[in-house]
Write a protein that holds these residues in place. Structure first.
Motif, short mmCIF file in Angstrom:
data_model
loop_
_atom_site.label_atom_id
_atom_site.label_comp_id
_atom_site.label_asym_id
_atom_site.label_seq_id
_atom_site.Cartn_x
_atom_site.Cartn_y
_atom_site.Cartn_z
N VAL A 94 7.63 3.96 2.40
CA VAL A 94 8.37 4.96 3.16
C VAL A 94 9.81 4.47 3.33
O VAL A 94 10.07 3.27 3.29
CB VAL A 94 7.70 5.21 4.54
CG1 VAL A 94 6.34 5.87 4.38
CG2 VAL A 94 7.58 3.93 5.33
N PRO A 118 0.83 -1.21 0.00
CA PRO A 118 0.00 0.00 0.00
C PRO A 118 0.86 1.26 0.00
O PRO A 118 2.00 1.25 0.50
CB PRO A 118 -0.81 -0.09 1.29
CG PRO A 118 -0.46 -1.37 1.94
CD PRO A 118 0.69 -1.98 1.22
N ALA A 119 0.32 2.33 -0.54
CA ALA A 119 1.07 3.60 -0.65
C ALA A 119 1.60 4.07 0.70
O ALA A 119 2.71 4.59 0.78
CB ALA A 119 0.18 4.67 -1.28
N ASP A 120 0.84 3.86 1.77
CA ASP A 120 1.29 4.34 3.08
C ASP A 120 2.46 3.54 3.64
O ASP A 120 3.06 3.92 4.64
CB ASP A 120 0.13 4.40 4.08
CG ASP A 120 -0.43 3.03 4.44
OD1 ASP A 120 -0.32 2.09 3.62
OD2 ASP A 120 -1.00 2.90 5.53
N LYS A 121 2.79 2.42 3.00
CA LYS A 121 3.93 1.60 3.44
C LYS A 121 5.18 1.89 2.60
O LYS A 121 6.24 1.35 2.87
CB LYS A 121 3.59 0.11 3.33
CG LYS A 121 2.45 -0.33 4.23
CD LYS A 121 2.85 -0.31 5.67
CE LYS A 121 1.74 -0.88 6.55
NZ LYS A 121 2.05 -0.77 7.96
#
Length: 79
Positions: free
Chosen positions: A59, A54-57
């Protein structure tokens, strides 16, 4: 090493065979991996493990080392 980490190491070595991925923990911070590498890694992980990151991962702390990537994949497999 476990199977997930072995596969991650293979993916990373295909991108940059001259980098010591076993000990490096600053792949993003030091600019070793760029945005194209990240996309390639995400695509390969999806293909090899059948998990979508997912995009939020997406990082730096999840991509700074092979171990961090393996941990992320294992967490996503457990969902």
């Amino acid at each position: 090493m476990n199977q997930t980490l072995d596969t991650i190491m293979d993916i990373l070595k295909d991108l940059h065979e001259d980098v010591d991925f076993e000990s490096c923990t600053t792949l993003i911070d030091d600019g070793i991996l760029d945005s194209f590498d990240i996309i390639s890694i995400i695509t390969e992980i999806n293909s090899e493990f059948g998990v979508a990151i997912p995009a939020d991962k997406i990082v730096p702390e999840n991509f700074n080392s092979a171990k961090a990537l393996a941990k992320l994949v294992e967490e996503l497999e457990d969902i």
